[in-house]
Write an enzyme that holds these catalytic residues in place. Structure first.
Site, PDB file in Angstrom:
ATOM      1  N   PRO A 243      48.891  56.367  45.538  1.00 52.37           N
ATOM      2  CA  PRO A 243      47.655  56.266  44.775  1.00 52.37           C
ATOM      3  C   PRO A 243      47.735  55.085  43.811  1.00 52.37           C
ATOM      4  CG  PRO A 243      49.085  57.889  43.784  1.00 52.37           C
ATOM      5  CD  PRO A 243      49.861  57.269  44.932  1.00 52.37           C
TER       6      PRO A 243
ATOM      7  N   HIS B 261      46.237  29.744  36.184  1.00 57.00           N
ATOM      8  CA  HIS B 261      45.745  30.972  36.795  1.00 57.00           C
ATOM      9  C   HIS B 261      46.142  32.206  35.990  1.00 57.00           C
ATOM     10  CE1 HIS B 261      45.697  34.283  39.805  1.00 57.00           C
ATOM     11  NE2 HIS B 261      44.681  33.615  40.343  1.00 57.00           N
TER      12      HIS B 261
ATOM     13  N   THR C  56      24.252  49.423  32.743  1.00 49.27           N
ATOM     14  CA  THR C  56      23.896  50.303  33.856  1.00 49.27           C
ATOM     15  C   THR C  56      22.744  49.733  34.686  1.00 49.27           C
ATOM     16  OG1 THR C  56      22.386  51.536  32.427  1.00 49.27           O
ATOM     17  CG2 THR C  56      24.651  52.364  32.633  1.00 49.27           C
TER      18      THR C  56
ATOM     19  N   ASP D  39      52.384  36.661  37.709  1.00 51.40           N
ATOM     20  CA  ASP D  39      51.505  35.554  38.086  1.00 51.40           C
ATOM     21  C   ASP D  39      52.217  34.221  37.844  1.00 51.40           C
ATOM     22  OD1 ASP D  39      48.916  33.866  38.099  1.00 51.40           O
ATOM     23  OD2 ASP D  39      48.108  35.879  38.374  1.00 51.40           O
TER      24      ASP D  39
ATOM     25  N   ASP E 176      39.038  50.686  46.592  1.00 53.96           N
ATOM     26  CA  ASP E 176      38.798  51.806  45.691  1.00 53.96           C
ATOM     27  C   ASP E 176      37.627  51.547  44.763  1.00 53.96           C
ATOM     28  OD1 ASP E 176      40.782  53.399  46.677  1.00 53.96           O
ATOM     29  OD2 ASP E 176      42.280  52.773  45.230  1.00 53.96           O
TER      30      ASP E 176
ATOM     31  N   SER F 124      41.191  37.376  42.717  1.00 54.79           N
ATOM     32  CA  SER F 124      42.095  37.218  41.581  1.00 54.79           C
ATOM     33  C   SER F 124      41.385  37.452  40.265  1.00 54.79           C
ATOM     34  CB  SER F 124      42.695  35.805  41.570  1.00 54.79           C
ATOM     35  OG  SER F 124      43.747  35.682  42.486  1.00 54.79           O
TER      36      SER F 124
END
Length: 360
Positions: free
Chosen positions: A271, A178, A117, A147, A287, A313
């Site tokens: 959503p 990747h 935190t 991917d 978001d 990524s």
């Protein structure tokens, strides 16, 4: 007199019909880059795919299609004009290119950010940060990494990584690294957010790190179908991007409609769980934020290889892993509810939806 009036009214009606402007003719939507001469045809909701194919003289054997999306793809042909004119066709777009985003660097930081935190201090490359987490750690949750594939034998995975499916004619191996890096951030034993999660490779990109939108849709379609097969909470992680694609957006939206959680780079979709770390990805489509700079994780060159990569990524799998972790700790939710829950746990500040991902 009565006849004359009726005739006058009829003439006015005919005149108004003739004068009505014609609806604009649909055009093929251009992609920024293509690898082939294929098109993706998206149909309107409720349209009968077989009827459309029959109307324009196409046979089903000549197309690729998906259960999750009322659309199909095929090579360009004389049928294009007929499809553009068909009332049940929503859009036709070129089969664009999806690519990965990463920059090779040499320093990590990461998991500590999710459980701390306060501001972190120390060398990002030291691998000496503390990460506090619940032992559930993603157990019982499946994550499908769409991917370049996963080196499933990497020591970070301890037998929890499996090969799921390949689309695009590639070998069943991660020749890029990747996808293995992404998988390690999601669920690696040292580098992963959810250390007990089950990981599945869905290869849709070449070893050079690019592939077609139609193969990406096939990967999403297959991964989403596995929720019904396994009966387990399901997450699709997409650390790739490209030009805007209605078909890809619709496939993702359909997956979430099935209760599948999808984590991806910023988009106008809702959503979903969406995130970003580096510009130019910012604004109302964001978001949540997650670590994406100098992230150390597993790599595909050997069973013990690591690499430090940067980019959105690398931010995406932190949220994919966090989603799996939270599901294992507190139960599954709808995609919208899980997105809201992750935002509620975040460390908040002012600015561009400035929610920093946190695990408690």
């Amino acid at each position: 007199m009565h006849f004359s009036t009726s005739f006058t009214v009829l003439a006015l009606l005919v005149s108004s019909v003739l004068a009505a402007p014609a609806a604009p003719r649909k055009q093929v939507k251009k992609a920024e880059k293509t690898l082939n001469n294929r098109l993706i045809v998206t149909l309107k909701d409720g349209a009968d795919r077989s009827a459309v194919l029959s109307d324009v003289g196409l046979v089903s054997a000549a197309i690729d299609d998906w259960e999750i999306l009322n659309a199909f793809s095929r090579t360009t042909s004389p049928f294009v004009d007929a499809l553009l004119a068909h009332d049940d066709v929503l859009e036709i777009e070129e089969d664009g290119v999806a690519t990965i985003f990463a920059t090779q660097t040499n320093a990590p930081w990461g998991l500590a950010r999710l459980s701390s935190t306060s501001k972190l201090s120390g060398s990002a490359s030291s691998l000496t940060f503390s990460y506090t987490y619940d032992d559930a750690a993603g157990s019982g949750v499946n994550v499908y990494i769409v991917d370049t594939g996963i080196r499933t034998t990497h020591t970070q995975f301890g037998g929890r990584a499996s090969w799921g499916a390949t689309f695009g004619g590639y070998a069943n191996a991660d020749g890029n690294g990747h996808g293995t890096h992404v998988a390690g951030t999601i669920g690696g034993s040292q580098y992963g957010v959810a250390k007990a999660v089950s990981l599945f490779a869905v290869k849709v990109l070449s070893d050079a790190g690019s592939g077609t939108f139609s193969d990406v849709i096939s990967g999403i379609n297959w991964a989403a179908s596995q929720k019904a097969v396994t009966g387990r909470p399901t997450i699709i992680s997409l650390s790739l991007g490209g030009s805007a694609s209605t078909a890809v957006d619709s496939a993702v939206s359909s997956a979430t409609g099935l209760g599948v959680h999808v984590v991806l780079l910023p988009s106008a979709l809702r959503p979903l769980l969406m995130l970003v770390l580096l510009s130019p990805n910012y604004g109302s489509v964001v978001d949540i934020w997650a670590p994406g700079q100098d992230v150390i994780s597993s790599y595909g060159t050997s069973d013990t290889a690591t690499a430090s990569l940067s980019g959105t990524s690398m931010a995406t799998p932190h949220i994919s892993g966090l989603a799996a972790y939270l599901i294992s700790v507190s139960g599954d939710r709808t995609p919208a509810a899980l997105s809201t829950y992750i935002q509620s746990l975040s460390l908040k500040s002012s600015g561009t939806v400035n929610y920093l991902a946190h695990n408690a």
